[in-house]
Design an enzyme around this catalytic site. Structure first.
Site, PDB file in Angstrom:
ATOM      1  N   ARG A  23     109.082   7.079  87.956  1.00 14.27           N
ATOM      2  CA  ARG A  23     109.710   6.923  89.268  1.00 14.27           C
ATOM      3  C   ARG A  23     110.629   8.099  89.582  1.00 14.27           C
ATOM      4  NH1 ARG A  23     112.913   1.544  89.743  1.00 14.27           N
ATOM      5  NH2 ARG A  23     113.154   2.420  91.848  1.00 14.27           N
TER       6      ARG A  23
ATOM      7  N   ASP B  58     111.344  35.177  75.635  1.00 11.31           N
ATOM      8  CA  ASP B  58     112.528  34.902  76.449  1.00 11.31           C
ATOM      9  C   ASP B  58     113.354  33.764  75.869  1.00 11.31           C
ATOM     10  OD1 ASP B  58     111.954  36.911  78.234  1.00 11.31           O
ATOM     11  OD2 ASP B  58     111.034  35.606  79.735  1.00 11.31           O
ATOM     12  N   GLY B  59     112.682  32.772  75.272  1.00 10.17           N
ATOM     13  CA  GLY B  59     113.409  31.650  74.689  1.00 10.17           C
ATOM     14  C   GLY B  59     114.323  32.076  73.558  1.00 10.17           C
TER      15      GLY B  59
ATOM     16  N   HIS C 165     118.421  31.816  73.617  1.00 10.53           N
ATOM     17  CA  HIS C 165     119.171  31.153  72.543  1.00 10.53           C
ATOM     18  C   HIS C 165     120.340  32.024  72.081  1.00 10.53           C
ATOM     19  CE1 HIS C 165     120.094  29.192  68.735  1.00 10.53           C
ATOM     20  NE2 HIS C 165     119.854  30.334  68.115  1.00 10.53           N
TER      21      HIS C 165
ATOM     22  N   ASP D  42     112.305  14.198  91.767  1.00  5.15           N
ATOM     23  CA  ASP D  42     112.103  14.145  90.318  1.00  5.15           C
ATOM     24  C   ASP D  42     113.253  14.792  89.572  1.00  5.15           C
ATOM     25  OD1 ASP D  42     109.696  12.863  90.613  1.00  5.15           O
ATOM     26  OD2 ASP D  42     108.459  14.645  90.301  1.00  5.15           O
TER      27      ASP D  42
ATOM     28  N   GLN E 113     117.242  23.874  76.157  1.00  5.92           N
ATOM     29  CA  GLN E 113     117.622  24.085  74.760  1.00  5.92           C
ATOM     30  C   GLN E 113     118.736  23.155  74.305  1.00  5.92           C
ATOM     31  OE1 GLN E 113     118.352  28.190  73.785  1.00  5.92           O
ATOM     32  NE2 GLN E 113     116.299  28.841  74.340  1.00  5.92           N
TER      33      GLN E 113
ATOM     34  N   ASN F  84     119.585  30.496  82.292  1.00 10.34           N
ATOM     35  CA  ASN F  84     118.653  30.332  83.412  1.00 10.34           C
ATOM     36  C   ASN F  84     119.087  29.242  84.375  1.00 10.34           C
ATOM     37  OD1 ASN F  84     116.847  32.353  82.801  1.00 10.34           O
ATOM     38  ND2 ASN F  84     115.341  31.027  81.819  1.00 10.34           N
TER      39      ASN F  84
END
Length: 306
Positions: free
Chosen positions: A165, A76-77, A81, A184, A255, A154
């Site tokens: 933190r 998938d990456g 791309h 986060d 990416q 995505n």
């Protein structure tokens, strides 16, 4: 998603860099393209130069300018791309052959290249997916040397960096204040990305035909700070509070990163042109979910230890 019967005359092949299996697949794929009268182009930057079909190798930019269909060989990456590079090029279609692991987007198995033949004869499903653009609007003289905008297939994620933190940020939707967040991070996802990082963050799975964006807080401090589904025509604005600006990064699909500066705002909206993805005939999103997420199988038995 619609069925189509148009054929392709020029096909580009882009592989996962450093994967020797890409060249093995090329030896099977190129004769299929030739048999169907397709002119083939091979990306010189990603496919290893082993002397095979050297005359077909071209620079990446030339390949994009020359092809009607691009086949991405990898996970998938790799497909993401390529898809990001196709932003603003709606006349180029994209499909994937899976050489990765999960493979939500690359749905042709390397042992079943007959599906590629079906696509080349015009028997396929067109699946238009909308993309996101992220722009960082800097305040006055505060500038960075990194790019100020990027495209995401995505998600656009705002995440803490170089700290344990939580971070604090504020959000607006179409100019209307939404919330102040202590978390986060925050994910703004497309339906395509709803089965990726957003799903791991507790967001819903959104069918790709639905024109929506999902805002998913990452490990929020407040249990009432929940994922929110909004119209894809909306504009999301995010401002990181000043004391956290050096501990935050903005990432598009993991990416490409965008740097922030004091007082800057991140603007996320839908890209004006969709991505045209190609699937073999019989493609079903629900079949994909069942296969990849293990839905609908027999209950797993629990074996008590002796």
């Amino acid at each position: 998603m619609t069925e189509s019967f148009c054929t392709f005359k020029s096909v580009g092949i882009i592989g996962k860099p450093g994967d020797p299996a890409v060249c093995q697949l090329l030896e099977q794929l190129l004769p299929i393209l030739k048999e169907h009268g397709c002119r083939a182009y091979i990306d010189a930057s990603s496919v290893t130069n082993n002397g095979y079909c050297e005359n077909l190798r071209v620079p990446f930019a030339e390949l994009l300018d020359s092809c009607e269909l691009i086949i991405a060989i990898g996970g998938d990456g790799t497909l993401i791309h390529v898809a990001r590079a196709l932003a603003g090029r709606p006349n180029i279609a994209l499909m994937g052959i899976n050489r990765g692991r999960l493979g939500f987007l690359v749905d042709v198995h390397p042992d079943n290249l007959r599906e590629v033949e079906q696509v080349l004869t015009g028997n396929y499903v067109i699946d238009e997916r909308f993309l996101l653009t992220a722009q960082v609007h800097h305040n006055g003289a505060h500038k960075t040397t990194q790019p100020d905008s990027a495209v995401a297939v995505n998600e656009v994620s705002i995440h803490r960096w170089n700290t344990s933190r939580m971070i604090e940020l504020s959000t607006w939707v179409d100019g209307e204040p939404l919330s102040d967040h202590r978390a986060d991070g925050l994910i703004v996802s497309t339906p395509t990305g709803s089965t990726a990082y957003a799903l791991a963050g507790g967001g819903p799975i959104v069918h790709p035909n639905l024109h929506a964006m999902v805002m998913v807080p990452v490990n929020p401090h407040s249990l009432s700070n929940r994922p929110l589904v909004i119209d894809s025509r909306s504009q999301v604005e995010i401002e990181v509070h000043a004391e956290f600006i050096d501990r935050v990064r903005v990432s598009c699909d993991s990416q490409q990163d965008l740097a922030l500066s004091p007082g800057s705002r991140i603007i996320v909206r839908a890209h004006p042109t969709p991505l045209s993805m190609i699937h073999p005939p019989g493609y079903s999103y629900f079949n994909l979910l069942r296969a990849k997420l293990g839905w609908g199988g027999p209950p797993r038995e629990l074996h008590a230890s002796a």
